[in-house]
Design a protein around this motif. Structure first.
Motif, PDB file in Angstrom:
ATOM      1  N   ALA A 196       0.966  -1.227   0.145  1.00 62.45           N
ATOM      2  CA  ALA A 196      -0.044   0.187  -0.064  1.00 62.45           C
ATOM      3  C   ALA A 196       0.877   1.264   0.053  1.00 62.45           C
ATOM      4  N   VAL A 197       2.206   1.035   0.376  1.00 57.32           N
ATOM      5  CA  VAL A 197       2.954   2.573   0.727  1.00 57.32           C
ATOM      6  C   VAL A 197       3.972   2.671  -0.340  1.00 57.32           C
TER       7      VAL A 197
ATOM      8  N   LEU B  41      -1.251  10.187 -15.273  1.00 57.29           N
ATOM      9  CA  LEU B  41      -0.323   9.254 -14.920  1.00 57.29           C
ATOM     10  C   LEU B  41       1.061   9.739 -15.444  1.00 57.29           C
TER      11      LEU B  41
ATOM     12  N   THR C 147      -1.203  15.246  -9.935  1.00 55.43           N
ATOM     13  CA  THR C 147      -2.444  15.395  -9.296  1.00 55.43           C
ATOM     14  C   THR C 147      -2.665  16.880  -9.243  1.00 55.43           C
TER      15      THR C 147
ATOM     16  N   SER D 261      -4.848  13.178  -4.200  1.00 52.19           N
ATOM     17  CA  SER D 261      -5.288  12.479  -5.244  1.00 52.19           C
ATOM     18  C   SER D 261      -6.775  13.150  -5.651  1.00 52.19           C
ATOM     19  N   PRO D 262      -7.080  13.667  -6.751  1.00 59.28           N
ATOM     20  CA  PRO D 262      -8.454  14.101  -6.898  1.00 59.28           C
ATOM     21  C   PRO D 262      -9.250  12.818  -7.001  1.00 59.28           C
TER      22      PRO D 262
ATOM     23  N   LEU E   8       1.995   5.117  -2.738  1.00 65.03           N
ATOM     24  CA  LEU E   8       1.326   4.079  -3.858  1.00 65.03           C
ATOM     25  C   LEU E   8       0.039   4.018  -3.758  1.00 65.03           C
ATOM     26  N   LEU E   9      -0.604   4.446  -2.764  1.00 68.76           N
ATOM     27  CA  LEU E   9      -2.255   4.527  -2.715  1.00 68.76           C
ATOM     28  C   LEU E   9      -2.653   5.677  -3.599  1.00 68.76           C
ATOM     29  N   ASP E  10      -1.727   6.610  -3.485  1.00 68.03           N
ATOM     30  CA  ASP E  10      -2.238   7.893  -3.937  1.00 68.03           C
ATOM     31  C   ASP E  10      -2.116   7.852  -5.627  1.00 68.03           C
ATOM     32  N   ILE E  11      -0.885   7.232  -5.939  1.00 66.59           N
ATOM     33  CA  ILE E  11      -0.606   6.827  -7.419  1.00 66.59           C
ATOM     34  C   ILE E  11      -1.579   5.839  -8.110  1.00 66.59           C
TER      35      ILE E  11
ATOM     36  N   GLU F  19      -5.083   7.098  -8.862  1.00 67.18           N
ATOM     37  CA  GLU F  19      -5.287   7.759 -10.080  1.00 67.18           C
ATOM     38  C   GLU F  19      -5.396   6.796 -11.420  1.00 67.18           C
ATOM     39  N   ALA F  20      -4.555   5.829 -11.297  1.00 66.74           N
ATOM     40  CA  ALA F  20      -4.513   4.807 -12.327  1.00 66.74           C
ATOM     41  C   ALA F  20      -5.721   3.883 -12.332  1.00 66.74           C
TER      42      ALA F  20
END
Lengths: 225, 261, 220
Positions: B186-187, B213, B221, C81-82, C202-205, C208-209
């Motif tokens: 998750a991180v 992306l 973002t 992240s929107p 990674l959660l934020d990225i 978006e994906a």
């Protein structure tokens, strides 16, 4: 401790029959039934049949995101702003029965965007024979099965077949090819449903959805009376 | 034997279209040098000699005040390497950056990487106060361990307020003693380089950028306020810098087009 | 406080829309980062201590009585992240609907009127807890638990993971859930400036994906 409190403002209660300004809100009709029975085709045909006289919007509930909405958009049965897809997290029956919050948001958003509406059709994702709509979400529900799915479905019953306000038996044109006995289906349905109506449809022609459209018009007349 | 040091600088318009630095105070291991700026309107300050700091127990800080209308780029000569120092049981070190950006002022805060060496324990805090028309380009890169070594303990917090309201607040914690899962799916997912590039500009108020992306482990973002954030993870410092450099070039070019076109 | 009210609010069947969301598990499964019970546990632990702690503290602060609109702004700043901001507001709106039907209060009405498109879900949940007579730790517990139960349920569907194994993952995280809830409530007691902002790149990225996938099972 807040028992005396009353609902005001936006997004109050699901089943309220009036808008915040006191006018009667749009009639909400749910369409459920097994995968492939023709729910989306029925919705599309209803829109074509009714859109000239009524202000209509559609909410779809897909298993995978937005496929049914995409079908309706491709076929241009309504302008895109009148179609909204709800994502269901692989559980379409949850979204129309157990946790209707996302569907209610969609209904409200459509009213805000293109309202006032006369009619909102809420289509469930293809699911099993037990999937029914919450009364908090729709005012009446249609269950769509088809002759190719087996002519014993009405006999087997289940909440959809037994309790839906209208049972649609679709694809009657296929009956001779799949060996389904329409008379037997009608008799079984009568046994399961008593006085509740059944409509036989074939959507291969433009008038095919007629019996369903007539039923919707009657419900609408009763709703606005 | 730990060091306590606060370096300070202040940038002001010099009245001739450039930027003066009436305050430029080095302290301890943080030496501030005025260096040649490729752009006339901008002053440039380079932090030199940060290579061997901070050691555990050190308390380092930089305070920079960019007055109304001033334009400043701050970079550094080398990566900052957090090290354990002589005593294994030392206190964590802290590194605090306080930035103020006034009306119409511009700050490009582009230090080299922060490397968390094995055995180090650093709390890095960056706080920015932006005036409504102030502009900020800020890069942060955390590298977990020097080449091939396990990471030290590192927490970072980046807090940006614009016009007194929160614009961005991000806190990261890695390494020994960090809460579980920091290296998990998750991180970080095993990545050893993490970076953020923030561009705050009032121009985004009317023309926000869409989210996008930048490859499989990076995203650009738009924030809730007029700013964009690039978040990226990568296997190493070089790959991370590549992603952030590409993004920075594109963002600055985009704004240039926006403002002249 | 009513312990039973906490059970009602924390119930996965509480009709507030959570069932359609995977909490980032769907992209993690697609990329092979979550593939079994162990990697699910690692995913949940990481999410709990980052996004989970941050959200739990926002909820605790709302339950404590801090200004929900200021908390909503703090939540925005903590959500770069929107896609995740949209999700949080959507779920907040759904939570608000359920809350006003279950534990109506003038405070909920005021927030609904101020944020008709939805406030961030943890803020709404915190205010809901407050309306239900629950405290900051309760609200934090609810949110912390949701942070891990959502992905666990989703992974059962996505990987056909043995549901006993998935539930065992949650059970083993219980002590950490308690600690995160306490930590969140403690921060909330110190005021809005003390709220954590723990984040997970990674959660934020991947959010978006995932939002751009043409076909997906979960809304987020």
């Amino acid at each position: 401790m807040h028992l005396g409190h009353s609902h005001e403002g936006p997004a109050a209660v699901s089943a309220d029959a009036t808008r915040p300004d006191g006018t009667r809100r749009a009639l909400r009709i749910g369409l459920g039934g097994p995968v492939g029975s023709g729910k989306t085709a029925t919705v599309a045909a209803l829109c074509r049949e009714l859109r000239d006289r009524l202000s209509i919007a559609v909410v779809t509930n897909d298993i995978y995101t937005q496929e049914d909405a995409a079908f309706l958009l491709r076929n241009a049965v309504l302008p895109p702003e009148r179609i909204q897809a709800v994502e269901t997290g692989a559980c379409p029956h949850t979204a129309i029965r157990d946790d209707i919050s996302a569907n209610l948001e969609a209904v409200e958003d459509l009213e805000d965007a293109v309202g006032p509406l006369d009619l909102i059709l809420v289509e469930s994702g293809g699911d099993n024979l037990t999937a029914t709509f919450s009364k908090g979400l729709v005012d009446a529900q249609v269950f769509v099965i088809d002759v190719a799915g087996g002519d014993d479905i009405p006999r087997k019953g289940g909440p959809g077949v037994t309790t839906a306000d209208l049972l649609v038996i679709n694809k009657t044109d296929l009956a001779p090819y799949v060996g389904s006995d329409l008379e037997r289906m009608a008799l079984d349905a009568k046994k399961q449903r008593g006085e509740l109506p059944v409509a036989f449809t074939s959507l291969t022609s433009a008038e095919g959805v007629g019996p369903v459209a007539d039923w919707v018009r009657a419900r609408l007349a009763a709703w606005t009376a | 034997m730990s060091v306590r040091a606060t370096a300070r600088l202040r940038a002001e318009p010099d009245g001739r279209g450039g930027t003066a630095l009436p305050v430029l105070e080095s302290a301890g291991p943080l030496a501030l040098r005025r260096t040649r700026s490729p752009r006339a309107a901008y002053a440039r300050v380079t932090v030199v000699g940060a290579m061997s700091a901070p050691l555990n127990g050190d308390r380092l800080a930089i305070e920079a005040d960019i007055a109304d209308g001033a334009r400043l780029t701050v970079d550094s000569a080398a990566a900052t390497v957090a090290l354990p120092g002589a005593r294994a049981d030392g206190e964590p070190s802290t590194y605090t950056v306080e930035l103020g950006v006034g009306e119409g002022a511009v700050l490009h805060w582009l230090p080299e990487q922060l490397v968390s060496a094995r055995g180090s324990d650093l709390r890095m805090t960056t706080r920015v106060r932006l005036a409504p028309t102030g502009r900020l380009l800020l890069r942060e890169e955390q590298i977990l361990g020097r080449h091939g070594e396990p990471t030290g303990a590192l927490t970072t917090r980046l807090t940006v307020h614009r016009a007194g309201r929160p614009l961005l607040d991000q806190q990261l914690a890695y390494g020994p003693g960090a809460p579980g899962g920091w290296d998990g799916p998750a991180v970080l997912g095993g990545h050893r380089a993490v970076g953020q590039l923030l561009l705050a500009d009032p121009a985004f108020e009317d023309a926000p950028l869409p989210a996008r992306l930048l490859g499989p482990t990076a995203a650009l973002t738009p924030l809730a306020g007029p700013a964009v954030l690039v978040t990226a993870v990568a296997a190493d410092a070089r790959l991370l810098r590549g992603i952030l450099d590409d993004a920075m070039r594109e963002l600055l070019d985009g704004l240039k087009t926006e403002q002249t076109g | 406080m009513s312990r039973a009210a906490l059970l009602v609010l924390a119930d996965g069947r509480f009709p507030a829309g959570g069932h359609a969301h995977s909490g980032g598990a769907e992209p993690a499964v697609a990329e092979g980062r979550v593939r079994d019970a162990d990697s699910l546990a690692d995913f949940c632990r990481g999410r709990l201590h980052t996004a989970g702690l941050t959200a739990a503290a926002l909820a605790a602060a709302a339950a404590h009585g801090l200004d929900p609109l200021a908390l909503d702004e703090a939540a925005d700043a903590r959500t770069p992240s929107p896609a995740l901001r949209t999700t949080a507001r959507k779920l907040g709106r759904q939570m608000m609907r359920a809350a006003r039907a279950t534990w109506p209060s003038p405070e909920l009405d005021a927030l609904a009127a101020a944020r008709p498109r939805g406030a961030h879900q943890p803020v709404v949940l915190g205010l809901t807890a407050r309306s239900a007579g629950l405290g900051p730790v309760d609200a934090a517990h609810c949110v912390a638990y949701e942070t891990v139960s959502g992905p666990a349920t989703a992974v059962v569907r996505l990987l056909s993971l043995d549901p006993f194994h998935a539930t065992a993952v949650l059970a083993r995280l219980a002590p950490e859930l308690d600690r995160v809830a306490e930590q969140a409530a403690e921060a909330a007691r110190q005021g809005i400036d003390a709220l954590p902002a723990a984040s997970a790149p990674l959660l934020d990225i991947t959010a978006e994906a995932h939002a751009a996938w043409p076909v997906r099972l979960f809304a987020s």
